[in-house]
Structure formats: structure tokens, C-alpha cells
Design a protein around this motif. Structure first.
Motif, PDB file in Angstrom:
ATOM      1  N   GLU A  47     114.074  48.909 -71.386  1.00 47.29           N
ATOM      2  CA  GLU A  47     113.965  49.041 -70.043  1.00 47.29           C
ATOM      3  C   GLU A  47     113.697  50.622 -69.511  1.00 47.29           C
ATOM      4  N   ASP A  48     114.472  51.395 -69.919  1.00 46.35           N
ATOM      5  CA  ASP A  48     114.458  52.739 -69.750  1.00 46.35           C
ATOM      6  C   ASP A  48     113.105  53.212 -70.121  1.00 46.35           C
ATOM      7  N   VAL A  49     112.604  52.671 -71.265  1.00 53.54           N
ATOM      8  CA  VAL A  49     111.219  53.188 -71.930  1.00 53.54           C
ATOM      9  C   VAL A  49     110.171  52.672 -70.958  1.00 53.54           C
ATOM     10  N   VAL A  50     110.201  51.442 -70.705  1.00 49.67           N
ATOM     11  CA  VAL A  50     109.304  50.861 -69.492  1.00 49.67           C
ATOM     12  C   VAL A  50     109.117  51.467 -68.343  1.00 49.67           C
ATOM     13  N   GLN A  51     110.462  51.969 -67.806  1.00 49.88           N
ATOM     14  CA  GLN A  51     110.437  52.495 -66.488  1.00 49.88           C
ATOM     15  C   GLN A  51     109.852  53.833 -66.855  1.00 49.88           C
ATOM     16  N   GLU A  52     110.104  54.653 -67.832  1.00 57.12           N
ATOM     17  CA  GLU A  52     109.459  56.015 -67.946  1.00 57.12           C
ATOM     18  C   GLU A  52     107.886  55.678 -68.231  1.00 57.12           C
ATOM     19  N   THR A  53     107.464  54.913 -68.908  1.00 58.72           N
ATOM     20  CA  THR A  53     105.973  54.660 -69.006  1.00 58.72           C
ATOM     21  C   THR A  53     105.383  54.197 -67.863  1.00 58.72           C
ATOM     22  N   LEU A  54     106.043  53.709 -66.781  1.00 63.28           N
ATOM     23  CA  LEU A  54     105.431  53.250 -65.667  1.00 63.28           C
ATOM     24  C   LEU A  54     105.401  54.593 -64.671  1.00 63.28           C
ATOM     25  N   VAL A  55     106.342  55.244 -64.978  1.00 61.34           N
ATOM     26  CA  VAL A  55     106.393  56.717 -64.100  1.00 61.34           C
ATOM     27  C   VAL A  55     105.260  57.439 -64.429  1.00 61.34           C
ATOM     28  N   ARG A  56     104.882  57.692 -65.817  1.00 59.63           N
ATOM     29  CA  ARG A  56     103.978  58.384 -66.314  1.00 59.63           C
ATOM     30  C   ARG A  56     102.644  57.892 -65.968  1.00 59.63           C
ATOM     31  N   ALA A  57     102.420  56.613 -65.751  1.00 52.46           N
ATOM     32  CA  ALA A  57     101.277  56.044 -65.405  1.00 52.46           C
ATOM     33  C   ALA A  57     100.904  56.249 -63.863  1.00 52.46           C
ATOM     34  N   TRP A  58     102.013  56.303 -62.899  1.00 59.26           N
ATOM     35  CA  TRP A  58     101.965  56.486 -61.691  1.00 59.26           C
ATOM     36  C   TRP A  58     101.368  58.121 -61.518  1.00 59.26           C
ATOM     37  N   ARG A  59     102.225  59.097 -62.399  1.00 64.26           N
ATOM     38  CA  ARG A  59     101.752  60.464 -62.294  1.00 64.26           C
ATOM     39  C   ARG A  59     100.184  60.831 -62.441  1.00 64.26           C
ATOM     40  N   ASN A  60      99.871  60.002 -63.561  1.00 66.25           N
ATOM     41  CA  ASN A  60      98.499  59.982 -64.070  1.00 66.25           C
ATOM     42  C   ASN A  60      97.420  59.068 -63.499  1.00 66.25           C
ATOM     43  N   SER A  61      97.733  58.637 -62.591  1.00 68.13           N
ATOM     44  CA  SER A  61      97.120  57.519 -61.933  1.00 68.13           C
ATOM     45  C   SER A  61      95.556  57.846 -61.772  1.00 68.13           C
ATOM     46  N   ALA A  62      95.516  58.964 -61.211  1.00 71.22           N
ATOM     47  CA  ALA A  62      93.977  59.693 -60.963  1.00 71.22           C
ATOM     48  C   ALA A  62      93.068  59.877 -62.146  1.00 71.22           C
ATOM     49  N   ARG A  63      93.920  59.888 -63.254  1.00 73.17           N
ATOM     50  CA  ARG A  63      93.072  60.203 -64.481  1.00 73.17           C
ATOM     51  C   ARG A  63      92.818  58.931 -65.482  1.00 73.17           C
ATOM     52  N   LEU A  64      93.666  57.955 -65.042  1.00 72.12           N
ATOM     53  CA  LEU A  64      93.462  56.832 -66.057  1.00 72.12           C
ATOM     54  C   LEU A  64      92.083  55.854 -65.648  1.00 72.12           C
ATOM     55  N   GLN A  65      91.783  55.192 -66.643  1.00 73.70           N
ATOM     56  CA  GLN A  65      90.645  54.254 -66.461  1.00 73.70           C
ATOM     57  C   GLN A  65      91.316  52.913 -66.351  1.00 73.70           C
ATOM     58  N   TRP A  66      91.190  52.486 -65.298  1.00 70.92           N
ATOM     59  CA  TRP A  66      91.713  51.197 -64.898  1.00 70.92           C
ATOM     60  C   TRP A  66      91.348  49.886 -65.270  1.00 70.92           C
TER      61      TRP A  66
END
Length: 181
Positions: A47-66
Motif C-alpha cells: 500500500e505504501d508503494v502504491v501510494q508513493e507511485t501515485l504521488v510521483r504520478a501526480w508530481r509528474n502529471s504534466a509530463r506524462l502521456q495519459w
């Protein structure tokens, strides 16, 4: 659903938060199942890994291809790296244990040894001089029977005999004092 979100939000931040919410709805469960396998079925760590992964996705949301396939690959890569980093940290750090309560810790103070020495010395004084001498030479000065015989000027057989009866008398003395069983 992820690909057609552009332009519906007042700010880029609101859009990023909505994307993360949608991302969690669509990929949260599968990502958690995948990560649990990587963490040895440790639910809390997963659960901690999933949460950290989603936080990183949020931080990089402008650069990600959705696009769903690209986002899924990105999430798996980030989660795998977080798990690897966690394993490395765990292997470097020593295993944590709770410190014992101060009340429960035994502190050697030497008093028991000192008391025992006093009791034994008192019991030795109650022995005859001949018995005390052979016990002192053999046990306390760590000499052999032959060495003790030479120092005391008596035959080795006499040292053995006095030692046997002296030890018996010493045991009796200690038993009378409640020290030996």
C-alpha cells in the motif's frame, strides 16, 4: 477515459488531481495486486508503494502521456523501483528491535560474587589448617598435586587424602550455611 480529459478544468492543478483520482480508480487495484507479489505479500508495504507511485504520478502529471497502456507501464516501472529501493534500505539497516524496559534490565553489580567469596572464605576458616592448606594450594593457587606436595613438604598421597576430606568438610560447612545443596 484518461486520454480525453484535456480542457475541462479551470486550472492545471485541478486537472492533475482529477487525473490522479481517475488513475487510482482504474489502476489502483491492479497495481496493488502486482506490488503485493513484489513485496512478498506484505500488504502494508505494498500500500505504501502504491501510494508513493501515485504521488510521483501526480508530481509528474504534466509530463506524462495519459494513454492507458503507457501510464500502466510507467506505474509498473516506478513501483518496481520503489520496491527495489525499499529492499536496499532494509538490507543496509540493521533489524530494528524494541529497546528493553529499564526496569527489566539486569545490571551486574558483583555483589553476589562478593557474598559468595565471603561465605566460602568463612567456611574455609572453619576447616583444619591441613585441609585449608591443600585446598588453597590446589584450587585457589591452581597447582597440581605434585606441586602442592612439594610446597607443603608432604607426600602426594597425603595431599590427595587431605584434599578429599577437606572438600567434603567444606561442602558440609557450605550446606550448613544454606549455600550448597
Amino acid at each position: 477515459m484518461l486520454g480525453h480529459l484535456d480542457g475541462r478544468f479551470e486550472s492545471a492543478e485541478a486537472e492533475a488531481e482529477h487525473r490522479i483520482a481517475v488513475l487510482y480508480q482504474e489502476f489502483g487495484g491492479p497495481l496493488l495486486r502486482h506490488v503485493r507479489k513484489s513485496t512478498g505479500n506484505d500488504l502494508q508495504w505494498a500500500e505504501d508503494v502504491v501510494q508513493e507511485t501515485l504521488v510521483r504520478a501526480w508530481r509528474n502529471s504534466a509530463r506524462l502521456q495519459w494513454e492507458p497502456s503507457l501510464i500502466w507501464a510507467w506505474l509498473l516501472t516506478v513501483a518496481r523501483r520503489i520496491v527495489i529501493d525499499g529492499r536496499r534500505r532494509k538490507s543496509v539497516r540493521p533489524h530494528e528491535v524494541e529497546p528493553p524496559e529499564v526496569d527489566m534490565m539486569a545490571v551486574p553489580d558483583g555483589s553476589e560474587r562478593a557474598l559468595s567469596a565471603i561465605v566460602v572464605a568463612d567456611a574455609l576458616r572453619s576447616l583444619s589448617e591441613e585441609h585449608r592448606e591443600v585446598i588453597e594450594q590446589t584450587y585457589l593457587r591452581d597447582r597440581t598435586i605434585s606441586e602442592a606436595a612439594e610446597i607443603l613438604g608432604i607426600p602426594p598421597g597425603t595431599v590427595k587424602s587431605r584434599l578429599y576430606y577437606g572438600i567434603r568438610a567444606l561442602r558440609e560447612q557450605l550446606r550448613d550455611k544454606g549455600v550448597a545443596g
